[in-house]
Design an enzyme around this catalytic site. Structure first.
Site, PDB file in Angstrom:
ATOM      1  N   ASN A  89       0.866  -1.064   0.212  1.00  0.00           N
ATOM      2  CA  ASN A  89       0.018  -0.028   0.046  1.00  0.00           C
ATOM      3  C   ASN A  89       0.993   1.102   0.082  1.00  0.00           C
ATOM      4  OD1 ASN A  89       0.598  -0.972   2.678  1.00  0.00           O
ATOM      5  ND2 ASN A  89      -0.749   0.689   3.586  1.00  0.00           N
ATOM      6  N   MET A  90       0.165   2.436  -0.533  1.00  0.00           N
ATOM      7  CA  MET A  90       1.218   3.536  -0.887  1.00  0.00           C
ATOM      8  C   MET A  90       0.074   4.619  -0.401  1.00  0.00           C
ATOM      9  SD  MET A  90       3.455   4.780  -4.164  1.00  0.00           S
ATOM     10  CE  MET A  90       4.658   5.898  -3.873  1.00  0.00           C
ATOM     11  N   GLU A  91       0.428   5.488   0.688  1.00  0.00           N
ATOM     12  CA  GLU A  91      -0.688   6.635   0.955  1.00  0.00           C
ATOM     13  C   GLU A  91       0.341   7.983   0.487  1.00  0.00           C
ATOM     14  OE1 GLU A  91      -2.330   3.692   4.451  1.00  0.00           O
ATOM     15  OE2 GLU A  91      -1.250   5.515   4.997  1.00  0.00           O
ATOM     16  N   HIS A 102      -3.688   0.635  -2.930  1.00  0.00           N
ATOM     17  CA  HIS A 102      -4.033  -0.480  -2.244  1.00  0.00           C
ATOM     18  C   HIS A 102      -2.763  -1.669  -2.468  1.00  0.00           C
ATOM     19  CE1 HIS A 102      -8.224   0.479  -0.836  1.00  0.00           C
ATOM     20  NE2 HIS A 102      -7.716   1.229  -1.297  1.00  0.00           N
ATOM     21  N   GLU A 104      -3.017  -4.951  -3.043  1.00  0.00           N
ATOM     22  CA  GLU A 104      -3.483  -5.727  -4.220  1.00  0.00           C
ATOM     23  C   GLU A 104      -3.471  -5.024  -5.429  1.00  0.00           C
ATOM     24  OE1 GLU A 104      -5.783  -7.102  -0.445  1.00  0.00           O
ATOM     25  OE2 GLU A 104      -5.023  -5.197  -1.556  1.00  0.00           O
ATOM     26  N   CYS A 129      -9.918  -5.541   0.884  1.00  0.00           N
ATOM     27  CA  CYS A 129     -10.952  -4.938   1.117  1.00  0.00           C
ATOM     28  C   CYS A 129     -12.031  -4.884  -0.118  1.00  0.00           C
ATOM     29  CB  CYS A 129     -10.555  -3.361   1.479  1.00  0.00           C
ATOM     30  SG  CYS A 129     -10.211  -2.534  -0.079  1.00  0.00           S
ATOM     31  N   CYS A 132     -10.405  -3.696  -3.324  1.00  0.00           N
ATOM     32  CA  CYS A 132      -9.579  -4.606  -3.851  1.00  0.00           C
ATOM     33  C   CYS A 132     -10.148  -5.572  -4.831  1.00  0.00           C
ATOM     34  CB  CYS A 132      -8.401  -4.823  -3.044  1.00  0.00           C
ATOM     35  SG  CYS A 132      -7.333  -3.560  -2.540  1.00  0.00           S
TER      36      CYS A 132
END
Length: 296
Positions: A89-91, A102, A104, A129, A132
């Site tokens: 994941n990358m925010e 996300h 996936e 989730c 995804c």
């Protein structure tokens, strides 16, 4: 070895460390293993392919950029080729949460951008989730895609997404990871823009027809491209900038090192990625961004 992997690497068995160490010690290790490397590591560590995917999850999660949630998710996408592709994941701070990649999505788009044509399985350290699950439902082989979670029996995607809405409901037969070239052209453009054009031509946008691509050049001279990955449910669609930033992050480069960018999209399209791409790139410190239109 990139410092982000050091703690996770110590969690691995001694035999797996011995087999995997020479691979991830390479300066250009880009968070993927070729089929030959997967087979060699499996043989040396006495793990089967699925067990190896589970064992690699801590390394994938170590790639996460979770500055908001502090919740690191890792995923391994197993390609039909036999290759393994890491995802995490990358925010992004200072922009909407909707810009998040996300884990996936990260693994799937990683495989796609490395020209994988389909996936056998996605192994992830936490339950996918709904976002995804819907994103993966866009894949050509979604019906046979196995989802593998720690402590659970493998199950096909439809187990996690029953009675799914997808491309077939909108009479779409071109699916994510299909080999496609939209054939658009641009004249008299630089090398960076040509790579963005190539990404646009290979993007998946059957609903809006708004093909789009981006290319990012870093201070080191490396170039990362991203393609638009549209989704039947619209909101899980992955913009081209996020796809490129994800590839860059998995390769171990800091997004703050981006020096130049080029965005290519269709003129007068019903969807544009220009404004949000410009805003996000500025937040990352890149203001030298070219914008090119593909003519109708």
């Amino acid at each position: 070895m990139h410092t982000r992997f050091e703690n996770a690497f110590q969690q691995l068995s001694a035999s797996l460390q011995d087999a995997l160490g020479p691979l991830i010690d390479k300066p250009d290790f880009a968070a993927m293993l070729t089929a030959d490397e997967v087979n060699a590591v499996c043989e040396a560590s006495q793990l089967d392919v699925d067990a190896l995917a589970f064992a690699l999850l801590p390394l994938a999660a170590a790639c996460a950029q979770a500055s908001i949630s502090n919740f690191q998710v890792g995923a391994i996408a197993q390609g039909l080729s036999g290759n393994f592709y890491f995802g995490a994941n990358m925010e992004f701070t200072a922009v909407q949460l909707q810009q998040t990649v996300h884990a996936e999505q990260s693994a799937v788009s990683h495989a796609w951008l490395r020209n994988e044509r389909g996936l056998r399985a996605v192994t992830v350290n936490y339950t996918p989730c709904g976002h995804c699950r819907q994103f993966m439902n866009e894949l050509r082989n979604a019906a046979s895609l196995r989802i593998q979670l720690p402590g659970r029996q493998p199950a096909v995607l439809s187990h996690y997404l029953p009675d799914a809405f997808g491309p077939v409901d909108l009479q779409i037969d071109t699916l994510l990871m299909d080999d496609i070239n939209h054939g658009a052209t641009l004249q008299n453009v630089n090398a960076l823009t040509r790579q963005a054009l190539d990404a646009a031509n290979r993007s998946h946008a059957p609903y809006s027809k708004a093909i789009s691509g981006i290319a990012l050049e870093t201070a080191s001279g490396n170039i990362y491209t991203g393609r638009y990955a549209e989704n039947a449910a619209f909101n899980p669609s992955l913009p081209p900038l996020q796809a490129a930033l994800n590839l860059m992050n998995l390769a171990g480069e800091d997004p703050s090192t981006i020096k130049y960018a080029a965005v290519v999209e269709r003129r007068n399209a019903v969807v544009s990625h220009w404004a949000i791409s410009q805003i996000m790139l500025a937040e990352l410190g890149c203001t030298d961004v070219e914008h090119h239109f593909i003519e109708e």
